[in-house]
Design a protein around this motif. Structure first.
Motif, short mmCIF file in Angstrom:
data_model
loop_
_atom_site.label_atom_id
_atom_site.label_comp_id
_atom_site.label_asym_id
_atom_site.label_seq_id
_atom_site.Cartn_x
_atom_site.Cartn_y
_atom_site.Cartn_z
N THR A 8 -45.82 -46.26 -5.88
CA THR A 8 -44.40 -45.99 -5.72
C THR A 8 -43.61 -46.82 -6.72
O THR A 8 -43.95 -47.96 -7.00
CB THR A 8 -43.93 -46.33 -4.30
OG1 THR A 8 -44.19 -47.71 -4.06
CG2 THR A 8 -44.64 -45.49 -3.27
N VAL A 9 -42.58 -46.20 -7.22
CA VAL A 9 -41.71 -46.87 -8.18
C VAL A 9 -40.35 -47.01 -7.52
O VAL A 9 -39.74 -46.03 -7.10
CB VAL A 9 -41.61 -46.06 -9.49
CG1 VAL A 9 -40.65 -46.73 -10.45
CG2 VAL A 9 -42.98 -45.88 -10.11
N VAL A 10 -39.89 -48.23 -7.42
CA VAL A 10 -38.59 -48.48 -6.82
C VAL A 10 -37.57 -48.56 -7.95
O VAL A 10 -37.68 -49.40 -8.85
CB VAL A 10 -38.60 -49.78 -5.99
CG1 VAL A 10 -37.25 -50.05 -5.40
CG2 VAL A 10 -39.66 -49.70 -4.91
N THR A 11 -36.60 -47.68 -7.91
CA THR A 11 -35.59 -47.66 -8.96
C THR A 11 -34.52 -48.71 -8.68
O THR A 11 -34.44 -49.26 -7.58
CB THR A 11 -34.93 -46.27 -9.05
OG1 THR A 11 -34.26 -46.01 -7.81
CG2 THR A 11 -35.96 -45.19 -9.30
N GLY A 12 -33.68 -48.94 -9.67
CA GLY A 12 -32.59 -49.88 -9.51
C GLY A 12 -31.61 -49.45 -8.44
O GLY A 12 -31.07 -50.27 -7.71
N LYS A 15 -32.95 -50.34 -5.10
CA LYS A 15 -32.82 -51.78 -4.85
C LYS A 15 -31.39 -52.13 -4.45
O LYS A 15 -31.17 -52.94 -3.54
CB LYS A 15 -33.21 -52.58 -6.10
CG LYS A 15 -34.68 -52.56 -6.39
CD LYS A 15 -35.00 -53.37 -7.64
CE LYS A 15 -36.47 -53.30 -7.99
NZ LYS A 15 -36.81 -54.01 -9.22
N VAL A 16 -30.43 -51.47 -5.09
CA VAL A 16 -29.02 -51.70 -4.76
C VAL A 16 -28.73 -51.21 -3.34
O VAL A 16 -28.05 -51.89 -2.56
CB VAL A 16 -28.09 -51.02 -5.78
CG1 VAL A 16 -26.65 -51.03 -5.32
CG2 VAL A 16 -28.24 -51.69 -7.15
N LYS A 17 -29.25 -50.04 -2.99
CA LYS A 17 -29.05 -49.50 -1.64
C LYS A 17 -29.65 -50.42 -0.59
O LYS A 17 -29.04 -50.69 0.45
CB LYS A 17 -29.67 -48.11 -1.52
CG LYS A 17 -28.93 -47.03 -2.27
CD LYS A 17 -29.67 -45.71 -2.16
CE LYS A 17 -29.10 -44.67 -3.09
NZ LYS A 17 -29.90 -43.43 -3.05
N VAL A 60 -30.83 -43.57 3.36
CA VAL A 60 -30.73 -42.75 2.15
C VAL A 60 -31.46 -43.40 0.98
O VAL A 60 -31.58 -42.78 -0.08
CB VAL A 60 -29.26 -42.48 1.76
CG1 VAL A 60 -28.56 -41.67 2.83
CG2 VAL A 60 -28.51 -43.75 1.45
N SER A 61 -32.00 -44.59 1.16
CA SER A 61 -32.79 -45.22 0.10
C SER A 61 -34.22 -44.69 0.16
O SER A 61 -34.61 -43.99 1.10
CB SER A 61 -32.79 -46.74 0.26
OG SER A 61 -33.55 -47.12 1.39
N ASP A 62 -35.00 -45.03 -0.85
CA ASP A 62 -36.39 -44.57 -0.91
C ASP A 62 -37.20 -45.14 0.25
O ASP A 62 -38.00 -44.43 0.85
CB ASP A 62 -37.01 -44.96 -2.25
CG ASP A 62 -38.39 -44.37 -2.43
OD1 ASP A 62 -38.53 -43.16 -2.21
OD2 ASP A 62 -39.32 -45.13 -2.78
N GLN A 63 -36.98 -46.42 0.57
CA GLN A 63 -37.70 -47.02 1.68
C GLN A 63 -37.35 -46.34 3.00
O GLN A 63 -38.21 -46.16 3.86
CB GLN A 63 -37.38 -48.52 1.79
CG GLN A 63 -37.89 -49.34 0.64
CD GLN A 63 -36.83 -49.55 -0.43
OE1 GLN A 63 -35.84 -48.82 -0.50
NE2 GLN A 63 -37.05 -50.53 -1.29
#
Length: 127
Positions: A8-12, A15-17, A60-63
């Motif tokens: 998994t790639v966590v985008t910026g 991370k902000v969310k 709404v974030s990826d996590q």
């Protein structure tokens, strides 16, 4: 059974969310205690609104999307479980209770036998 490695790639933005969700959570807790003099209605409203906002931002974030997917898969697996009937449950409970009684009697008998052996026969303390 082969398992595939998923990277998994966590985008910026994610991370902000996530950081914003944590900040909202901390802000809700701080606001709850800071606004204690305003009354319980204001206090609990700030806490509830802050918690709901933190949960909404997290989801709404990826996590959050991964957590929702995991929850759906877990619920699907729970539906596949074959639960025991009432009769089976009562039988197994009876077996466990009977085993506990038998083990209690065995341990009591072992304890009394060792007590008699050591104190009466070997040491002669109980005469």
């Amino acid at each position: 059974m082969a398992t595939s490695q998923v990277e998994t790639v966590v985008t910026g933005a994610d991370k902000v969310k996530f950081s914003l969700a944590i900040a909202l959570l901390v802000g809700a807790i701080v606001g709850f205690y800071y606004l204690g003099a305003r009354g319980p209605l204001v206090q609990w409203s700030v806490l509830l609104v802050g918690l709901l906002a933190a949960v909404a931002v997290f989801l709404v974030s990826d996590q959050g999307r991964q957590l929702i997917g995991f929850s759906r898969d877990s619920w699907r697996e729970v539906k596949k479980v074959v639960w025991p009937t009432r009769k089976e449950t009562l039988q197994m409970t009876g077996y466990v209770c009977a085993f506990a009684v038998v083990m209690a009697l065995f341990l009591w008998l072992s304890d009394k036998t060792l007590e008699w052996l050591f104190y009466d026969l070997i040491l002669g303390w109980r005469k």
